[in-house]
Design a protein around this motif. Structure first.
Motif, PDB file in Angstrom:
ATOM      1  N   GLN A  85       0.689   2.910   8.488  1.00  0.00           N
ATOM      2  CA  GLN A  85      -0.048   3.979   8.794  1.00  0.00           C
ATOM      3  C   GLN A  85      -1.285   3.829   9.537  1.00  0.00           C
ATOM      4  O   GLN A  85      -2.314   2.830   8.677  1.00  0.00           O
ATOM      5  N   ARG A  86      -2.023   4.297  10.522  1.00  0.00           N
ATOM      6  CA  ARG A  86      -3.367   4.220  10.855  1.00  0.00           C
ATOM      7  C   ARG A  86      -4.144   5.382  10.581  1.00  0.00           C
ATOM      8  O   ARG A  86      -5.216   5.422  10.217  1.00  0.00           O
ATOM      9  N   PHE A  87      -3.523   6.546  10.743  1.00  0.00           N
ATOM     10  CA  PHE A  87      -4.010   7.878  10.131  1.00  0.00           C
ATOM     11  C   PHE A  87      -2.672   8.801   9.849  1.00  0.00           C
ATOM     12  O   PHE A  87      -1.946   8.530  10.465  1.00  0.00           O
ATOM     13  N   GLY A  88      -3.173   9.536   8.715  1.00  0.00           N
ATOM     14  CA  GLY A  88      -1.980  10.698   8.388  1.00  0.00           C
ATOM     15  C   GLY A  88      -2.257  11.040   6.995  1.00  0.00           C
ATOM     16  O   GLY A  88      -3.386  10.822   6.396  1.00  0.00           O
ATOM     17  N   PRO A  89      -1.064  11.457   6.328  1.00  0.00           N
ATOM     18  CA  PRO A  89      -1.328  12.121   5.024  1.00  0.00           C
ATOM     19  C   PRO A  89      -1.573  11.044   3.874  1.00  0.00           C
ATOM     20  O   PRO A  89      -1.773  11.532   2.592  1.00  0.00           O
ATOM     21  N   TYR A  90      -1.188   9.761   4.075  1.00  0.00           N
ATOM     22  CA  TYR A  90      -1.454   8.850   2.818  1.00  0.00           C
ATOM     23  C   TYR A  90      -2.773   8.007   3.048  1.00  0.00           C
ATOM     24  O   TYR A  90      -3.334   7.884   3.908  1.00  0.00           O
ATOM     25  N   ALA A  91      -3.146   7.664   1.743  1.00  0.00           N
ATOM     26  CA  ALA A  91      -4.156   6.645   1.749  1.00  0.00           C
ATOM     27  C   ALA A  91      -4.052   5.400   2.294  1.00  0.00           C
ATOM     28  O   ALA A  91      -4.927   4.511   2.748  1.00  0.00           O
ATOM     29  N   PHE A  92      -2.746   5.012   2.040  1.00  0.00           N
ATOM     30  CA  PHE A  92      -2.109   3.799   2.281  1.00  0.00           C
ATOM     31  C   PHE A  92      -0.430   3.893   2.496  1.00  0.00           C
ATOM     32  O   PHE A  92       0.100   4.589   1.963  1.00  0.00           O
ATOM     33  N   TRP A  93      -0.059   3.255   3.682  1.00  0.00           N
ATOM     34  CA  TRP A  93       1.265   3.290   3.881  1.00  0.00           C
ATOM     35  C   TRP A  93       1.522   1.939   4.523  1.00  0.00           C
ATOM     36  O   TRP A  93       0.876   1.470   5.500  1.00  0.00           O
ATOM     37  N   HIS A  94       2.507   1.141   3.882  1.00  0.00           N
ATOM     38  CA  HIS A  94       3.128  -0.252   4.411  1.00  0.00           C
ATOM     39  C   HIS A  94       4.648  -0.211   4.157  1.00  0.00           C
ATOM     40  O   HIS A  94       4.868  -0.335   3.193  1.00  0.00           O
ATOM     41  N   HIS A  95       5.437  -0.163   5.194  1.00  0.00           N
ATOM     42  CA  HIS A  95       6.680  -0.101   4.916  1.00  0.00           C
ATOM     43  C   HIS A  95       7.478  -1.193   5.814  1.00  0.00           C
ATOM     44  O   HIS A  95       7.380  -1.280   6.978  1.00  0.00           O
ATOM     45  N   GLN A  96       8.106  -1.989   5.087  1.00  0.00           N
ATOM     46  CA  GLN A  96       8.931  -3.245   5.631  1.00  0.00           C
ATOM     47  C   GLN A  96      10.354  -2.671   5.679  1.00  0.00           C
ATOM     48  O   GLN A  96      10.893  -2.131   4.648  1.00  0.00           O
ATOM     49  N   HIS A  97      11.008  -3.117   6.815  1.00  0.00           N
ATOM     50  CA  HIS A  97      12.469  -2.801   7.212  1.00  0.00           C
ATOM     51  C   HIS A  97      12.924  -4.294   7.331  1.00  0.00           C
ATOM     52  O   HIS A  97      12.598  -4.985   8.130  1.00  0.00           O
TER      53      HIS A  97
END
Length: 151
Positions: A85-97
């Motif tokens: 995430q660069r901006f949005g509802p979370y303070a941090f978001w990192h999602h590996q697929h």
């Protein structure tokens, strides 16, 4: 920081799995309709690439629209990609697929690390609501992917 881990086996080729999941246009198809998920950015080609910015509108709570922007930060062809995430509802978001070819198809792994904003209040909101909602999204994805590709 929260970490969630999900897996699913699909009876498809690695090429078929990769082509589906690396196309941002398919995100809407695997997101519950009640989330009002719309990809608003234009795509340059059909497959994700490192540095790609993807913008969305999502309505996770009470139909209130939120803008969300992620960047595809890492891509290893037919192995994995990462959205952050660069901006949005979370303070941090990192999602590996992650994608691993198996004898009978593909093992997909989702490794999600996230943090809800607002400190200890966010931790309470996460415990009461967010974590369960995120799990429901991945449960929905599992169901839709089984219907689409088989089990």
């Amino acid at each position: 920081m929260q970490e969630l881990y999900f897996t699913q086996k699909l009876p498809v080729s690695l090429d078929e799995a990769w082509n589906f999941f690396s196309n941002p246009a398919n995100l809407k198809d695997i997101t519950p309709a009640h989330m009002g998920f719309i990809v608003t950015s234009k795509h340059h080609g059909e497959q994700m690439y490192a540095g790609q910015i993807i913008r969305y509108i999502v309505k996770p709570v009470l139909g209130i629209p939120l803008k969300w922007c992620t960047e595809i930060t890492h891509v290893a062809d037919k192995q994995y990609f990462v959205d952050e995430q660069r901006f949005g509802p979370y303070a941090f978001w990192h999602h590996q697929h992650r994608f691993t070819e198996t004898a009978d198809g593909v093992l997909m792994e989702d490794i999600l690390n996230y943090k809800v904003p607002l400190g200890f209040i966010g931790d309470i909101v996460n415990a009461l609501f967010v974590r369960n909602e995120v799990r429901k999204i991945f449960t929905y994805r599992h169901k839709i992917l089984t219907e689409r590709f088989g089990s």
